[in-house]
Design a protein around this motif. Structure first.
Motif, mmCIF file in Angstrom:
data_model
loop_
_atom_site.group_PDB
_atom_site.id
_atom_site.type_symbol
_atom_site.label_atom_id
_atom_site.label_comp_id
_atom_site.label_asym_id
_atom_site.label_seq_id
_atom_site.Cartn_x
_atom_site.Cartn_y
_atom_site.Cartn_z
ATOM 1 N N ASP A 90 0.833 -1.019 -0.023
ATOM 2 C CA ASP A 90 0.042 -0.145 -0.209
ATOM 3 C C ASP A 90 0.858 1.217 0.083
ATOM 4 N N TYR A 91 0.273 2.451 0.179
ATOM 5 C CA TYR A 91 1.031 3.635 0.245
ATOM 6 C C TYR A 91 2.152 3.923 1.503
ATOM 7 N N THR A 92 2.204 2.964 2.325
ATOM 8 C CA THR A 92 2.972 2.995 3.414
ATOM 9 C C THR A 92 4.469 1.928 2.817
ATOM 10 N N THR A 93 4.266 1.239 1.785
ATOM 11 C CA THR A 93 5.268 0.416 1.623
ATOM 12 C C THR A 93 5.799 0.720 0.310
ATOM 13 N N GLU A 94 5.234 1.708 -0.488
ATOM 14 C CA GLU A 94 5.799 2.208 -1.748
ATOM 15 C C GLU A 94 4.920 3.706 -2.035
ATOM 16 N N HIS A 95 5.941 4.548 -2.117
ATOM 17 C CA HIS A 95 5.585 5.881 -2.208
ATOM 18 C C HIS A 95 4.442 6.268 -3.620
ATOM 19 N N ASP A 96 4.989 5.432 -4.627
ATOM 20 C CA ASP A 96 4.452 5.908 -5.709
ATOM 21 C C ASP A 96 2.987 5.152 -5.971
ATOM 22 N N TYR A 97 2.420 4.313 -4.928
ATOM 23 C CA TYR A 97 1.356 3.607 -4.750
ATOM 24 C C TYR A 97 0.090 4.564 -4.585
ATOM 25 N N LYS A 142 -18.333 14.905 -1.439
ATOM 26 C CA LYS A 142 -17.468 15.900 -1.544
ATOM 27 C C LYS A 142 -15.959 16.090 -0.911
ATOM 28 N N LEU A 143 -15.971 15.423 0.153
ATOM 29 C CA LEU A 143 -14.618 15.013 0.660
ATOM 30 C C LEU A 143 -13.554 13.930 -0.209
ATOM 31 N N ASP A 144 -14.507 12.798 -0.810
ATOM 32 C CA ASP A 144 -13.830 12.077 -1.552
ATOM 33 C C ASP A 144 -13.020 12.953 -2.724
ATOM 34 N N TYR A 145 -13.796 13.687 -3.434
ATOM 35 C CA TYR A 145 -13.128 14.217 -4.794
ATOM 36 C C TYR A 145 -11.695 14.807 -4.460
ATOM 37 N N TRP A 146 -11.850 15.625 -3.277
ATOM 38 C CA TRP A 146 -10.468 16.555 -2.898
ATOM 39 C C TRP A 146 -9.367 15.712 -2.210
ATOM 40 N N TYR A 147 -10.073 14.815 -1.483
ATOM 41 C CA TYR A 147 -8.929 14.012 -0.748
ATOM 42 C C TYR A 147 -8.187 12.824 -1.363
ATOM 43 N N GLY A 148 -9.084 12.233 -2.347
ATOM 44 C CA GLY A 148 -8.688 11.196 -3.357
ATOM 45 C C GLY A 148 -7.669 12.044 -4.260
ATOM 46 N N HIS A 149 -8.221 13.102 -4.935
ATOM 47 C CA HIS A 149 -7.102 13.829 -5.965
ATOM 48 C C HIS A 149 -6.123 14.274 -5.412
ATOM 49 N N CYS A 150 -6.033 14.894 -4.181
ATOM 50 C CA CYS A 150 -4.833 15.253 -3.604
ATOM 51 C C CYS A 150 -3.849 13.944 -3.267
ATOM 52 N N PHE A 151 -4.552 13.004 -2.592
ATOM 53 C CA PHE A 151 -3.833 11.810 -2.279
ATOM 54 C C PHE A 151 -2.953 11.119 -3.675
ATOM 55 N N ARG A 152 -3.522 11.126 -4.532
ATOM 56 C CA ARG A 152 -3.004 10.613 -5.893
ATOM 57 C C ARG A 152 -1.900 11.480 -6.544
ATOM 58 N N ALA A 153 -2.297 12.772 -6.490
ATOM 59 C CA ALA A 153 -1.380 13.717 -6.733
ATOM 60 C C ALA A 153 -0.004 13.465 -5.831
ATOM 61 N N TRP A 154 -0.158 13.507 -4.415
ATOM 62 C CA TRP A 154 1.076 13.420 -3.661
ATOM 63 C C TRP A 154 1.855 12.240 -4.144
ATOM 64 N N HIS A 155 1.310 11.091 -4.435
ATOM 65 C CA HIS A 155 1.880 9.846 -4.647
ATOM 66 C C HIS A 155 2.146 9.815 -6.252
ATOM 67 N N ASN A 156 2.359 10.953 -6.808
ATOM 68 C CA ASN A 156 2.914 10.913 -8.257
ATOM 69 C C ASN A 156 1.991 10.154 -9.231
ATOM 70 N N TYR A 157 0.726 10.329 -9.098
ATOM 71 C CA TYR A 157 -0.223 9.768 -9.962
ATOM 72 C C TYR A 157 -0.694 10.721 -10.857
ATOM 73 N N THR A 158 -0.579 12.030 -10.590
ATOM 74 C CA THR A 158 -0.873 13.023 -11.803
ATOM 75 C C THR A 158 0.525 13.940 -11.872
ATOM 76 N N ASN A 159 0.217 15.250 -12.700
ATOM 77 C CA ASN A 159 1.397 15.967 -13.022
ATOM 78 C C ASN A 159 1.760 16.832 -11.979
ATOM 79 N N LYS A 160 2.977 17.371 -12.278
ATOM 80 C CA LYS A 160 3.400 18.243 -11.237
ATOM 81 C C LYS A 160 2.802 19.338 -10.778
ATOM 82 N N LYS A 161 1.668 19.912 -11.661
ATOM 83 C CA LYS A 161 1.061 21.105 -11.063
ATOM 84 C C LYS A 161 0.040 20.705 -10.167
ATOM 85 N N ASP A 162 -0.604 19.520 -10.457
ATOM 86 C CA ASP A 162 -1.393 19.030 -9.394
ATOM 87 C C ASP A 162 -0.727 18.720 -8.337
ATOM 88 N N LYS A 163 0.583 18.275 -8.307
ATOM 89 C CA LYS A 163 1.283 17.784 -6.977
ATOM 90 C C LYS A 163 1.420 19.255 -6.029
#
Length: 260
Positions: A90-97, A142-163
């Motif tokens: 999971d995200y605790t074992t691999e940062h890019d997860y 409402k929370l899922d959109y922002w929490y999920g989006h930010c989480f994926r960006a922080w774990h390198n799933y989106t572009n640098k601007k989103d991160k």
């Protein structure tokens, strides 16, 4: 009546992958029983158990769910007790997860998905999805959109601007999630749903899930909700109807098996 076995005949790549998932589930089931962790088949896997007695013929994943507190306990014991050919991820074992759920992966196979190439472990897997008390599904959306989006960006799933944007927004959203969880614990609601940040908006009563019971799935017995009918209706509506051919979709691309 249509013969659905054409999707996963014996010896096919899909059927071999399903059997590998079943092998993983047997191990996880044994560990859960050893440590008194209540899990349940979830989503399409639960639907498959009730409607097909095992996998949905065209399905290429296997999902189980546990309450969030048990998820943390299970994550710890899996990392300690899984056999050498399996690994917890999971995200605790691999940062890019990029997901808020866990996986148990086979070490001797390859399962291609959109983000597989970013990960160290890439084998066939089963998903472990946390559930928690969620009185308001509207607020969760409402929370899922922002929490999920930010989480994926922080774990390198989106572009640098989103991160970069997530670096500013994530602390606020994370705080909102924690305050919401605190409020939910005090709520009299019995409704539970998949964890915040996971885009799933079907709630069901904890009394329909727990205590879990055992049901046949392929050639083994596994844990399912106390009232599978109520949970499946919440998830899928008229779940006994076979979907049209154009909606019988799989999730993966290439699947490979390596010599052990």
């Amino acid at each position: 009546m249509e013969d659905l076995r054409k999707y996963n005949p014996e010896g096919s790549t899909l059927r071999k992958a399903q059997m590998k998932m079943l092998e993983i589930l047997k191990v996880v089931d044994a560990i859960c029983q050893k440590h008194n962790i209540a899990y349940t088949l979830d989503g399409g896997s639960l639907l498959g158990a009730v409607r097909h007695g095992g996998f949905i013929p065209w399905d290429d994943d296997l999902d189980i769910a546990v309450m969030r507190d048990d998820f943390f306990k299970l994550r710890k014991v899996l990392q300690q007790e899984l056999p050498d050919y399996l690994v917890y991820q999971d995200y605790t074992t691999e940062h890019d997860y990029p997901l808020l759920i866990g996986k148990v992966r086979d070490m001797h196979s390859y399962f291609e998905e959109e983000f597989t190439h970013k990960l160290h472990h890439q084998g066939i897997y089963i998903d472990i999805i946390p559930m928690e008390k969620v009185p308001s599904m509207r607020w969760k959306a409402k929370l899922d959109y922002w929490y999920g989006h930010c989480f994926r960006a922080w774990h390198n799933y989106t572009n640098k601007k989103d991160k970069l944007l997530s670096a500013f927004v994530m602390p606020l959203v994370s705080a909102l999630v924690q305050v919401t969880r605190l409020f939910n614990r005090c709520s009299a609601s019995k409704q539970i749903a998949h964890v915040y940040g996971w885009k799933a908006y079907n709630g069901f009563s904890s009394e329909d899930v727990f205590p879990v019971r055992r049901m046949q799935f392929e050639d083994i017995e596994v844990s399912v909700p106390k009232n599978p009918d109520a949970v499946l209706k919440a998830l899928f509506g008229d779940y006994m109807q076979i979907p049209p051919k154009e909606k019988r979709m799989t999730h993966t691309g290439r699947i490979e098996f390596y010599d052990e």
